[in-house]
Design an enzyme around this catalytic site. Structure first.
Site, PDB file in Angstrom:
ATOM      1  N   HIS A 253       0.795  -1.308   0.079  1.00  0.00           N
ATOM      2  CA  HIS A 253      -0.194   0.076  -0.007  1.00  0.00           C
ATOM      3  C   HIS A 253       0.859   1.378   0.142  1.00  0.00           C
ATOM      4  CE1 HIS A 253      -2.964   2.827   1.159  1.00  0.00           C
ATOM      5  NE2 HIS A 253      -3.915   1.993   0.736  1.00  0.00           N
ATOM      6  N   GLU A 308      -8.095  -4.646  -0.258  1.00  0.00           N
ATOM      7  CA  GLU A 308      -8.483  -5.557  -1.284  1.00  0.00           C
ATOM      8  C   GLU A 308      -8.659  -7.219  -0.878  1.00  0.00           C
ATOM      9  OE1 GLU A 308      -8.376  -3.744  -5.090  1.00  0.00           O
ATOM     10  OE2 GLU A 308      -9.583  -2.524  -3.433  1.00  0.00           O
TER      11      GLU A 308
HETATM   12  N1  ACO Z   1       3.835  -7.749  -4.597  1.00  0.00           N
HETATM   13  C1  ACO Z   1       5.332  -7.663  -4.839  1.00  0.00           C
HETATM   14  N2  ACO Z   1       6.084  -6.755  -4.726  1.00  0.00           N
HETATM   15  C2  ACO Z   1       5.461  -5.418  -4.344  1.00  0.00           C
HETATM   16  C3  ACO Z   1       4.051  -5.350  -3.882  1.00  0.00           C
HETATM   17  C4  ACO Z   1       3.347  -6.615  -4.238  1.00  0.00           C
HETATM   18  N3  ACO Z   1       2.028  -6.612  -4.059  1.00  0.00           N
HETATM   19  N4  ACO Z   1       3.776  -4.301  -3.641  1.00  0.00           N
HETATM   20  C5  ACO Z   1       4.995  -3.669  -3.655  1.00  0.00           C
HETATM   21  N5  ACO Z   1       6.033  -4.448  -3.842  1.00  0.00           N
HETATM   22  C6  ACO Z   1       7.358  -3.995  -4.028  1.00  0.00           C
HETATM   23  C7  ACO Z   1       7.509  -3.282  -5.332  1.00  0.00           C
HETATM   24  O1  ACO Z   1       8.006  -4.036  -6.311  1.00  0.00           O
HETATM   25  C8  ACO Z   1       8.960  -2.220  -4.825  1.00  0.00           C
HETATM   26  O2  ACO Z   1      10.060  -3.193  -4.950  1.00  0.00           O
HETATM   27  P1  ACO Z   1      11.553  -2.612  -5.304  1.00  0.00           P
HETATM   28  O3  ACO Z   1      11.619  -1.758  -4.310  1.00  0.00           O
HETATM   29  O4  ACO Z   1      12.305  -3.848  -5.539  1.00  0.00           O
HETATM   30  O5  ACO Z   1      11.393  -1.751  -6.453  1.00  0.00           O
HETATM   31  C9  ACO Z   1       8.548  -2.284  -3.480  1.00  0.00           C
HETATM   32  O6  ACO Z   1       7.777  -3.314  -3.036  1.00  0.00           O
HETATM   33  C10 ACO Z   1       7.863  -0.695  -3.053  1.00  0.00           C
HETATM   34  O7  ACO Z   1       6.694  -0.824  -4.043  1.00  0.00           O
HETATM   35  P2  ACO Z   1       6.238   0.314  -4.756  1.00  0.00           P
HETATM   36  O8  ACO Z   1       5.287  -0.093  -5.911  1.00  0.00           O
HETATM   37  O9  ACO Z   1       7.023   1.403  -5.039  1.00  0.00           O
HETATM   38  O10 ACO Z   1       5.052   0.936  -3.531  1.00  0.00           O
HETATM   39  P3  ACO Z   1       3.781   1.813  -3.867  1.00  0.00           P
HETATM   40  O11 ACO Z   1       3.685   2.391  -2.437  1.00  0.00           O
HETATM   41  O12 ACO Z   1       4.132   2.690  -5.096  1.00  0.00           O
HETATM   42  O13 ACO Z   1       2.752   0.731  -4.512  1.00  0.00           O
HETATM   43  C11 ACO Z   1       0.809  -0.366  -4.775  1.00  0.00           C
HETATM   44  C12 ACO Z   1       1.484   0.747  -3.730  1.00  0.00           C
HETATM   45  C13 ACO Z   1       0.400   0.270  -5.751  1.00  0.00           C
HETATM   46  C14 ACO Z   1      -0.352  -0.829  -3.867  1.00  0.00           C
HETATM   47  C15 ACO Z   1       1.720  -1.838  -4.995  1.00  0.00           C
HETATM   48  O14 ACO Z   1       1.702  -2.077  -3.502  1.00  0.00           O
HETATM   49  C16 ACO Z   1       0.839  -2.730  -5.745  1.00  0.00           C
HETATM   50  O15 ACO Z   1       1.018  -2.421  -6.928  1.00  0.00           O
HETATM   51  N6  ACO Z   1       0.164  -3.619  -5.161  1.00  0.00           N
HETATM   52  C17 ACO Z   1      -0.575  -4.794  -5.772  1.00  0.00           C
HETATM   53  C18 ACO Z   1      -1.909  -4.305  -6.412  1.00  0.00           C
HETATM   54  C19 ACO Z   1      -2.959  -3.938  -5.287  1.00  0.00           C
HETATM   55  O16 ACO Z   1      -3.127  -4.817  -4.305  1.00  0.00           O
HETATM   56  N7  ACO Z   1      -3.626  -2.726  -5.307  1.00  0.00           N
HETATM   57  C20 ACO Z   1      -4.742  -2.465  -4.303  1.00  0.00           C
HETATM   58  C21 ACO Z   1      -4.113  -1.391  -3.432  1.00  0.00           C
HETATM   59  S1  ACO Z   1      -5.303  -0.841  -2.340  1.00  0.00           S
HETATM   60  C22 ACO Z   1      -6.421   0.304  -2.796  1.00  0.00           C
HETATM   61  O17 ACO Z   1      -6.192   0.760  -3.702  1.00  0.00           O
HETATM   62  C23 ACO Z   1      -7.458   0.729  -2.256  1.00  0.00           C
END
Ligand code: ACO
Length: 368
Positions: A253, A308
């Site tokens: 998140h 979610e």
């Molecule tokens: N699975 C695997 N790796 C992940 C995940 C995940 N679900 N989420 C984050 N990471 C990793 C990223 O690859 C990144 O790795 P790195 O540092 O090696 O590059 C690190 O964790 C940080 O992730 P970011 O994407 O920079 O985190 P951000 O805060 O921008 O993204 C987000 C948050 C978009 C929710 C992301 O976690 C994601 O895409 N999750 C999966 C989709 C999801 O569940 N969406 C619903 C969100 S809840 C809502 O919107 C109401």
């Protein structure tokens, strides 16, 4: 002035409605833990509280419920509009269009709690009407004997829901009422800051909520669990995904860097709903294995389940069709939007940020 892309880190408003603390994993509605409200209060009680800032007395709650019930009836001209719209129009666009048609003098500026109740009560009827129409079925008129949440399930499924079903959906809806200065809430505040009426603010918010970066997709969690299929397949499936650099749906998140409090509360109610079904066992085993493996592959990133993940379990447990997931979320977030619209109107200043011009300048000085 410093440019912040996406206004990240910029404080755009002061509010007393809700606090999201992503470091501590706190979600607070007007001084109360959202997860406690979700498990112990009715939807109407929390809606009243969010709009009025105090809980209703017994008598006030009765009157409030009666008013909400009276507002569920779809005006005939809205039914005509819904009948005219093409079936292939998605539910969010249909909602935005039908709500827009409410822009009558009854909803004129300034916004009121009564207007908020009206539009909130009407939204489930619009969703159900559209859903039944797409099924080729007759609209199931709202049942005045039922409270808001029970009536919503009834209008979609045509059956009286059980107490466990009502409790699960109530928890989901309460937990998604409010979440700080998210895109749709901000959009609604910007629109009404021009002294445009509540309906325009809600339409802007629905348009914002419709985008895939905001409205969420618990259906992707369901697809992921279905793809995993068996408990034995959990670990190899997750390793394969993470080794390919792909993300696990329902984890991580932008704000929460610890357990999402909404996910914790939804896990409780989805367990009651699922009654140890194979699918529920699979999703809970997946949660733990994924958290361990995310720490192995992405150490220090603090990746846990987000709202979610167990929302998927609740909505699947309730048999809510996938195309209604985001509309159902919208039917609760409208309370947050309208509360913010009311708050904005009470101490208004039109939003007017700056932009930083990066285009060309004329080659010659101005002639006049
Ligand atoms: N699975 C695997 N790796 C992940 C995940 C995940 N679900 N989420 C984050 N990471 C990793 C990223 O690859 C990144 O790795 P790195 O540092 O090696 O590059 C690190 O964790 C940080 O992730 P970011 O994407 O920079 O985190 P951000 O805060 O921008 O993204 C987000 C948050 C978009 C929710 C992301 O976690 C994601 O895409 N999750 C999966 C989709 C999801 O569940 N969406 C619903 C969100 S809840 C809502 O919107 C109401």
């Amino acid at each position: 002035m410093e440019y912040k892309k996406g206004l990240e880190g910029v404080i755009a408003a002061e509010t007393q409605i809700g606090l999201v603390d992503g470091t501590l994993g706190h979600l607070i509605y007007r001084g109360h833990w959202a997860k406690e409200l979700a498990l112990s209060y009715s939807f109407e009680e929390v809606a009243y509280f969010i709009w009025n800032g105090e809980f209703p007395t017994e008598g006030e709650l009765v009157t409030f419920k009666e008013q909400m019930t009276s507002y569920r009836e779809l005006p005939s001209y809205i039914k005509t509009i819904l009948d005219t719209l093409p079936n292939e129009m998605d539910v969010m666009s249909t909602m935005r269009t039908a709500i827009s048609a409410l822009g009558t003098p009854a909803f004129a500026w300034p916004p009121t709690i009564d207007q908020a109740m009206h539009v909130t009560a009407l939204l489930p009827s619009i969703i159900a009407y559209k859903y039944q129409k797409n099924q080729g079925a007759t609209f199931i008129e709202p049942n005045p004997q039922l409270d808001h949440v029970a009536n919503y399930i009834y209008m979609i499924k045509g059956q009286l829901p059980s107490e466990v079903e009502i409790k699960a959906l109530t928890a989901y809806l309460i937990l998604t009422i409010e979440h700080g200065m998210n895109a749709s809430t901000f959009a609604s505040r910007v629109v009404v800051s021009t002294e445009s009426e509540m309906i325009s603010g809600v339409c802007a918010a629905i348009g914002s909520m419709k985008g895939p970066l905001h409205g969420g997709a618990p259906s992707e969690v369901i697809e992921m669990i279905d793809e995993i299929g068996t408990i034995d397949n959990i670990e190899p499936w997750i390793r394969n995904k993470l080794e390919k650099g792909e993300k696990l749906m329902g984890f991580g998140h932008r704000v929460y860097k610890t357990r999402d409090p909404r996910s914790e509360a939804l896990k409780v109610v989805s367990k009651d709903l699922a009654q140890e079904s194979d699918w529920f066992n699979l999703i809970t085993q997946m949660e733990q294995t994924a958290i361990d493996l995310l720490e192995e592959y992405k150490p220090g990133r603090k990746l846990y389940t987000n709202v979610e993940f167990f929302a998927a379990a609740v909505l699947k447990g309730l048999d809510i069709p996938k195309e209604l997931f985001t509309p159902t979320f919208t039917s609760s977030r409208i309370i947050g939007w309208t509360a913010h619209i009311l708050e904005q109107s009470q101490d208004n200043r039109i939003f007017r940020p700056q932009s930083s011009y990066t285009g060309q300048m004329p080659e010659q000085a101005a002639k006049f």
